[in-house]
Design a protein around this motif. Structure first.
Motif, PDB file in Angstrom:
ATOM      1  N   ALA A  54      -7.782   8.339  -8.665  1.00 53.15           N
ATOM      2  CA  ALA A  54      -7.710   7.144  -7.829  1.00 53.15           C
ATOM      3  C   ALA A  54      -6.502   7.252  -6.910  1.00 53.15           C
ATOM      4  O   ALA A  54      -5.478   6.599  -7.124  1.00 53.15           O
ATOM      5  CB  ALA A  54      -7.619   5.901  -8.704  1.00 53.15           C
ATOM      6  N   PRO A  55      -6.591   8.110  -5.867  1.00 51.75           N
ATOM      7  CA  PRO A  55      -5.418   8.294  -5.008  1.00 51.75           C
ATOM      8  C   PRO A  55      -5.057   7.036  -4.216  1.00 51.75           C
ATOM      9  O   PRO A  55      -3.888   6.810  -3.934  1.00 51.75           O
ATOM     10  CB  PRO A  55      -5.830   9.429  -4.076  1.00 51.75           C
ATOM     11  CG  PRO A  55      -7.314   9.438  -4.099  1.00 51.75           C
ATOM     12  CD  PRO A  55      -7.720   8.932  -5.452  1.00 51.75           C
ATOM     13  N   PHE A  56      -6.044   6.217  -3.885  1.00 49.91           N
ATOM     14  CA  PHE A  56      -5.746   4.986  -3.155  1.00 49.91           C
ATOM     15  C   PHE A  56      -4.929   4.032  -4.021  1.00 49.91           C
ATOM     16  O   PHE A  56      -3.958   3.437  -3.553  1.00 49.91           O
ATOM     17  CB  PHE A  56      -7.054   4.328  -2.697  1.00 49.91           C
ATOM     18  CG  PHE A  56      -6.851   3.093  -1.874  1.00 49.91           C
ATOM     19  CD1 PHE A  56      -6.313   3.182  -0.597  1.00 49.91           C
ATOM     20  CD2 PHE A  56      -7.190   1.852  -2.362  1.00 49.91           C
ATOM     21  CE1 PHE A  56      -6.121   2.044   0.176  1.00 49.91           C
ATOM     22  CE2 PHE A  56      -7.005   0.709  -1.613  1.00 49.91           C
ATOM     23  CZ  PHE A  56      -6.464   0.807  -0.340  1.00 49.91           C
ATOM     24  N   ALA A  57      -5.302   3.882  -5.271  1.00 45.88           N
ATOM     25  CA  ALA A  57      -4.551   3.020  -6.185  1.00 45.88           C
ATOM     26  C   ALA A  57      -3.153   3.573  -6.427  1.00 45.88           C
ATOM     27  O   ALA A  57      -2.188   2.820  -6.528  1.00 45.88           O
ATOM     28  CB  ALA A  57      -5.296   2.859  -7.500  1.00 45.88           C
ATOM     29  N   GLY A  58      -3.020   4.901  -6.504  1.00 42.35           N
ATOM     30  CA  GLY A  58      -1.705   5.509  -6.676  1.00 42.35           C
ATOM     31  C   GLY A  58      -0.808   5.284  -5.474  1.00 42.35           C
ATOM     32  O   GLY A  58       0.378   4.979  -5.623  1.00 42.35           O
ATOM     33  N   ALA A  59      -1.374   5.423  -4.292  1.00 45.02           N
ATOM     34  CA  ALA A  59      -0.584   5.173  -3.081  1.00 45.02           C
ATOM     35  C   ALA A  59      -0.207   3.707  -2.962  1.00 45.02           C
ATOM     36  O   ALA A  59       0.917   3.375  -2.569  1.00 45.02           O
ATOM     37  CB  ALA A  59      -1.376   5.620  -1.850  1.00 45.02           C
ATOM     38  N   LEU A  60      -1.116   2.814  -3.315  1.00 46.87           N
ATOM     39  CA  LEU A  60      -0.781   1.391  -3.302  1.00 46.87           C
ATOM     40  C   LEU A  60       0.309   1.062  -4.313  1.00 46.87           C
ATOM     41  O   LEU A  60       1.163   0.215  -4.056  1.00 46.87           O
ATOM     42  CB  LEU A  60      -2.025   0.546  -3.597  1.00 46.87           C
ATOM     43  CG  LEU A  60      -3.002   0.365  -2.456  1.00 46.87           C
ATOM     44  CD1 LEU A  60      -4.178  -0.486  -2.905  1.00 46.87           C
ATOM     45  CD2 LEU A  60      -2.334  -0.247  -1.258  1.00 46.87           C
ATOM     46  N   GLU A  61       0.287   1.724  -5.455  1.00 44.42           N
ATOM     47  CA  GLU A  61       1.324   1.514  -6.474  1.00 44.42           C
ATOM     48  C   GLU A  61       2.694   1.875  -5.914  1.00 44.42           C
ATOM     49  O   GLU A  61       3.671   1.154  -6.123  1.00 44.42           O
ATOM     50  CB  GLU A  61       1.012   2.374  -7.705  1.00 44.42           C
ATOM     51  CG  GLU A  61       2.000   2.261  -8.810  1.00 44.42           C
ATOM     52  CD  GLU A  61       1.791   1.035  -9.663  1.00 44.42           C
ATOM     53  OE1 GLU A  61       2.752   0.648 -10.333  1.00 44.42           O
ATOM     54  OE2 GLU A  61       0.687   0.477  -9.668  1.00 44.42           O
ATOM     55  N   ILE A  62       2.766   2.975  -5.190  1.00 45.70           N
ATOM     56  CA  ILE A  62       4.049   3.392  -4.624  1.00 45.70           C
ATOM     57  C   ILE A  62       4.468   2.456  -3.496  1.00 45.70           C
ATOM     58  O   ILE A  62       5.604   1.978  -3.455  1.00 45.70           O
ATOM     59  CB  ILE A  62       3.963   4.849  -4.113  1.00 45.70           C
ATOM     60  CG1 ILE A  62       3.808   5.802  -5.287  1.00 45.70           C
ATOM     61  CG2 ILE A  62       5.205   5.210  -3.309  1.00 45.70           C
ATOM     62  CD1 ILE A  62       3.511   7.221  -4.876  1.00 45.70           C
ATOM     63  N   ILE A  63       3.553   2.183  -2.577  1.00 46.16           N
ATOM     64  CA  ILE A  63       3.908   1.387  -1.404  1.00 46.16           C
ATOM     65  C   ILE A  63       4.200  -0.064  -1.778  1.00 46.16           C
ATOM     66  O   ILE A  63       5.241  -0.612  -1.418  1.00 46.16           O
ATOM     67  CB  ILE A  63       2.777   1.451  -0.356  1.00 46.16           C
ATOM     68  CG1 ILE A  63       2.667   2.865   0.201  1.00 46.16           C
ATOM     69  CG2 ILE A  63       3.018   0.459   0.757  1.00 46.16           C
ATOM     70  CD1 ILE A  63       1.420   3.098   1.025  1.00 46.16           C
ATOM     71  N   VAL A  64       3.284  -0.680  -2.506  1.00 48.20           N
ATOM     72  CA  VAL A  64       3.414  -2.105  -2.782  1.00 48.20           C
ATOM     73  C   VAL A  64       4.463  -2.374  -3.853  1.00 48.20           C
ATOM     74  O   VAL A  64       5.394  -3.143  -3.642  1.00 48.20           O
ATOM     75  CB  VAL A  64       2.053  -2.712  -3.180  1.00 48.20           C
ATOM     76  CG1 VAL A  64       2.211  -4.144  -3.623  1.00 48.20           C
ATOM     77  CG2 VAL A  64       1.083  -2.610  -2.020  1.00 48.20           C
ATOM     78  N   TYR A  65       4.336  -1.725  -4.984  1.00 44.30           N
ATOM     79  CA  TYR A  65       5.210  -2.083  -6.092  1.00 44.30           C
ATOM     80  C   TYR A  65       6.597  -1.466  -5.967  1.00 44.30           C
ATOM     81  O   TYR A  65       7.596  -2.185  -5.996  1.00 44.30           O
ATOM     82  CB  TYR A  65       4.565  -1.710  -7.427  1.00 44.30           C
ATOM     83  CG  TYR A  65       3.407  -2.592  -7.745  1.00 44.30           C
ATOM     84  CD1 TYR A  65       3.606  -3.944  -8.015  1.00 44.30           C
ATOM     85  CD2 TYR A  65       2.114  -2.116  -7.753  1.00 44.30           C
ATOM     86  CE1 TYR A  65       2.550  -4.778  -8.297  1.00 44.30           C
ATOM     87  CE2 TYR A  65       1.052  -2.935  -8.037  1.00 44.30           C
ATOM     88  CZ  TYR A  65       1.274  -4.268  -8.313  1.00 44.30           C
ATOM     89  OH  TYR A  65       0.226  -5.086  -8.577  1.00 44.30           O
ATOM     90  N   ALA A  66       6.689  -0.146  -5.840  1.00 50.05           N
ATOM     91  CA  ALA A  66       8.023   0.471  -5.755  1.00 50.05           C
ATOM     92  C   ALA A  66       8.736   0.020  -4.481  1.00 50.05           C
ATOM     93  O   ALA A  66       9.925  -0.286  -4.497  1.00 50.05           O
ATOM     94  CB  ALA A  66       7.903   1.993  -5.807  1.00 50.05           C
ATOM     95  N   GLY A  67       8.033  -0.064  -3.372  1.00 51.54           N
ATOM     96  CA  GLY A  67       8.653  -0.530  -2.138  1.00 51.54           C
ATOM     97  C   GLY A  67       8.967  -2.009  -2.176  1.00 51.54           C
ATOM     98  O   GLY A  67      10.046  -2.441  -1.758  1.00 51.54           O
ATOM     99  N   ALA A  68       8.047  -2.808  -2.697  1.00 48.42           N
ATOM    100  CA  ALA A  68       8.269  -4.253  -2.734  1.00 48.42           C
ATOM    101  C   ALA A  68       9.375  -4.621  -3.706  1.00 48.42           C
ATOM    102  O   ALA A  68      10.140  -5.554  -3.458  1.00 48.42           O
ATOM    103  CB  ALA A  68       6.976  -4.965  -3.115  1.00 48.42           C
TER     104      ALA A  68
END
Length: 169
Positions: free
Chosen positions: A48-62
């Protein structure tokens, strides 16, 4: 990719234990970022590369933006700066740096050394499927989560602000 899944899951658990056990919020934040990166690598290993990228962008960045926002909102002054310098000694970076290095080694192994293997589930979740799910049967849950986050933001602002003193005439 099964090894990558279990390895990243172990790093995520170790980093999460670091989040829970540290009483200093700055130290806990460092481990939280490592934990979120490990969870994103778990998503990548599951296909699930989309979910992994969202995890980095949204959660780690937010999380980082939220932390900076809270520090700016509190406006603690020069006493807090000296306290933060004491908290951020080079020794505190040792644990998160080791866990991050392990994640980097696993990522490099999965990308360059391991033969091209499929994900554990042997399928890949596309971004379109995630969007259709979010705005299809889960539309009400997404809207409720957005309202809950907005309410939390307003509550945090009102709890953290200083009341302005009215000048007396």
């Amino acid at each position: 990719m099964e090894f990558a899944f279990y390895f990243c899951a172990g790093v995520a658990v170790a980093a999460t234990v670091g989040v829970v056990t540290h009483t200093n919020p700055v130290h806990a934040l460092l481990y939280l970022i490592v934990s979120l990166l490990a969870v994103s690598m778990v998503f990548f290993s599951l296909g699930a590369p989309f979910a992994g990228a969202l995890e980095i962008i949204v959660y780690a960045g937010a999380i980082m933006v939220l932390f900076v926002f809270v520090v700016m909102m509190l406006n603690l002054g020069p006493a807090a700066v000296t306290q933060e310098r004491k908290w951020l000694t080079p020794g505190i970076w040792f644990g998160p740096a080791i866990l991050s290095a392990l994640l980097l080694a696993q990522l490099l192994y999965a990308l360059f050394i391991q033969p091209s293997g499929a994900a554990i589930g042997h399928t890949s979740v596309e971004a379109k499927a995630v969007g259709i799910s979010l705005f299809g049967p889960y539309l009400l849950a997404v809207e409720l989560a957005a309202l809950l986050l907005l309410a939390a933001l307003v509550a945090a602002f009102h709890l953290g602000r200083h009341d302005a003193k009215e000048p007396t005439l």
